[in-house]
Design a protein around this motif. Structure first.
Motif, short mmCIF file in Angstrom:
data_model
loop_
_atom_site.label_atom_id
_atom_site.label_comp_id
_atom_site.label_asym_id
_atom_site.label_seq_id
_atom_site.Cartn_x
_atom_site.Cartn_y
_atom_site.Cartn_z
N LEU A 115 40.85 7.04 53.24
CA LEU A 115 41.27 5.65 53.08
C LEU A 115 42.33 5.32 54.13
O LEU A 115 43.35 6.01 54.23
CB LEU A 115 41.86 5.42 51.70
CG LEU A 115 40.91 5.41 50.50
CD1 LEU A 115 41.70 5.52 49.21
CD2 LEU A 115 40.06 4.15 50.50
N THR A 116 42.09 4.29 54.91
CA THR A 116 43.12 3.75 55.79
C THR A 116 43.43 2.33 55.32
O THR A 116 42.61 1.68 54.67
CB THR A 116 42.66 3.73 57.26
OG1 THR A 116 41.48 2.92 57.38
CG2 THR A 116 42.34 5.15 57.74
N PHE A 117 44.62 1.83 55.67
CA PHE A 117 45.09 0.59 55.06
C PHE A 117 45.47 -0.49 56.05
O PHE A 117 45.95 -1.55 55.66
CB PHE A 117 46.29 0.88 54.15
CG PHE A 117 45.92 1.69 52.94
CD1 PHE A 117 45.68 1.08 51.73
CD2 PHE A 117 45.80 3.06 53.03
CE1 PHE A 117 45.33 1.82 50.61
CE2 PHE A 117 45.44 3.82 51.92
CZ PHE A 117 45.21 3.20 50.71
N CYS B 277 47.44 8.17 55.87
CA CYS B 277 46.22 7.79 55.17
C CYS B 277 46.13 8.54 53.84
O CYS B 277 47.01 9.33 53.49
CB CYS B 277 44.99 8.10 56.04
SG CYS B 277 44.82 9.87 56.45
N LEU C 188 43.25 2.63 42.73
CA LEU C 188 43.73 1.98 43.94
C LEU C 188 44.02 0.50 43.75
O LEU C 188 44.50 -0.17 44.66
CB LEU C 188 42.69 2.15 45.07
CG LEU C 188 42.49 3.58 45.56
CD1 LEU C 188 41.22 3.67 46.40
CD2 LEU C 188 43.70 4.05 46.35
N TYR D 51 38.05 5.48 41.32
CA TYR D 51 38.82 5.23 42.54
C TYR D 51 39.30 3.79 42.58
O TYR D 51 40.45 3.51 42.94
CB TYR D 51 37.97 5.52 43.77
CG TYR D 51 37.96 6.96 44.20
CD1 TYR D 51 39.15 7.63 44.48
CD2 TYR D 51 36.77 7.65 44.36
CE1 TYR D 51 39.15 8.95 44.89
CE2 TYR D 51 36.75 8.98 44.79
CZ TYR D 51 37.94 9.61 45.05
OH TYR D 51 37.94 10.92 45.47
N LEU E 1 42.26 -2.29 53.77
CA LEU E 1 41.76 -1.05 53.22
C LEU E 1 40.33 -0.80 53.66
O LEU E 1 39.46 -1.65 53.51
CB LEU E 1 41.85 -1.07 51.70
CG LEU E 1 41.49 0.23 50.97
CD1 LEU E 1 42.32 0.37 49.70
CD2 LEU E 1 40.01 0.28 50.62
N LYS E 2 40.08 0.40 54.20
CA LYS E 2 38.74 0.80 54.60
C LYS E 2 38.52 2.25 54.19
O LYS E 2 39.44 3.06 54.17
CB LYS E 2 38.56 0.67 56.12
CG LYS E 2 38.52 -0.77 56.62
CD LYS E 2 38.24 -0.78 58.11
CE LYS E 2 38.15 -2.21 58.63
NZ LYS E 2 37.89 -2.26 60.10
N VAL E 3 37.26 2.57 53.89
CA VAL E 3 36.86 3.95 53.65
C VAL E 3 36.09 4.42 54.87
O VAL E 3 35.08 3.81 55.24
CB VAL E 3 35.98 4.09 52.40
CG1 VAL E 3 35.75 5.57 52.07
CG2 VAL E 3 36.61 3.38 51.21
N PHE F 30 33.85 -2.30 48.39
CA PHE F 30 34.48 -0.98 48.32
C PHE F 30 33.47 0.08 47.92
O PHE F 30 33.39 1.16 48.54
CB PHE F 30 35.64 -1.02 47.34
CG PHE F 30 36.34 0.29 47.13
CD1 PHE F 30 37.08 0.88 48.14
CD2 PHE F 30 36.25 0.95 45.90
CE1 PHE F 30 37.73 2.09 47.94
CE2 PHE F 30 36.90 2.16 45.70
CZ PHE F 30 37.63 2.73 46.72
#
Length: 250
Positions: free
Chosen positions: A57-59, A113, A19, A15, A63-65, A29
């Motif tokens: 995933l949002t940006f 997302c 990414l 991943y 970037l966050k999971v 991450f």
């Protein structure tokens, strides 16, 4: 289509490479990925109608999971009865009508997302019998799927609710998804390369126009045993095992 999906563990580095996560950001991450998986559990097979949590995933602003509740609840659906009714119809969102449907328009404009999956399940119908297949990459690498989301209401145990975006099926899905309720074969919006940024960062109409025509052909369809019912496999590793079934010979 795409009412059943799979996500697993131990693919953090893959991943990160796909990414473009900087080396100095990898530890954070990986920790986010592990935390989310521990929270929502490992899924070999999950039905959308269980309304499970999915890794997302949002940006924005970074970037966050995060875990997302599968079944988008629009911001205007205030009552629990309305929300309960809607989520049965918002597991998937057709890319062609994202900006037309009241349930999806705001989310498409503001909140796109990426859903992190290993694959998804689809059925091929032959002589009134449905044969399940597990659809994944030929090299088994994880999929990055286009999605849209809304901030979840207080009664939902996740921070967001989401829909998986779908598009017309490719040649493989035309063969497998041969009895679609939509009247045509469908598949998730699988994204690769620059299309990840296009989907999450471009203006809505531009993102739709560019991403809906992306062709993904390096997929395989693995015949698996019955997933549901009294003798169904359920959420077990066997949901990914090829049973060497040849439906045309049945």
């Amino acid at each position: 289509m795409c009412y059943s999906v799979s996500y697993l563990t131990h693919k953090n580095e893959i991943y990160a490479r796909r990414l473009g996560i900087p080396t100095d950001k990898e530890t954070s991450f990986f920790a986010q990925l592990d935390q989310i998986r521990n929270y929502i559990g490992v899924a070999w097979y999950r039905s959308g109608f269980e309304f499970p949590g999915l890794p997302v995933l949002t940006f924005f602003p970074e970037l966050k999971v995060i875990p997302g509740f599968w079944g988008l609840i629009p911001h205007w659906a205030k009552s629990k009865d309305k929300q309960k009714d809607l989520i049965k119809h918002t597991l998937n969102a057709r890319i062609e009508t994202l900006l037309e449907k009241p349930s999806f328009k705001k989310a498409t404009e503001k909140n796109r997302c990426i859903v992190m999956l290993d694959g998804f399940f689809e059925y091929k119908h032959i002589e009134k019998k449905a044969h399940p297949y597990y659809i994944t990459y030929l090299d088994k690498r994880p999929m990055l799927i286009g999605g849209i989301y809304e901030i979840a209401p207080d009664n939902i145990p996740f921070s967001i609710t989401l829909s998986i975006v779908t598009k017309p099926g490719n040649a493989l899905m035309t063969e497998i998804h041969n009895k679609s309720q939509a009247g045509e074969p469908r598949m998730p919006l699988i994204l690769e390369g620059d299309y990840l940024q296009k989907w999450t960062s471009s203006p809505a109409q531009e993102a739709i126009q560019e991403c809906k025509n992306l062709e993904i052909n390096n997929l395989t369809a693995i015949p698996v045993g019955s997933l549901t019912g009294k003798n169904g496999i359920g959420n077990k590793p066997q949901a990914h095992i090829n049973i060497h079934l040849n439906p045309t010979s049945q």
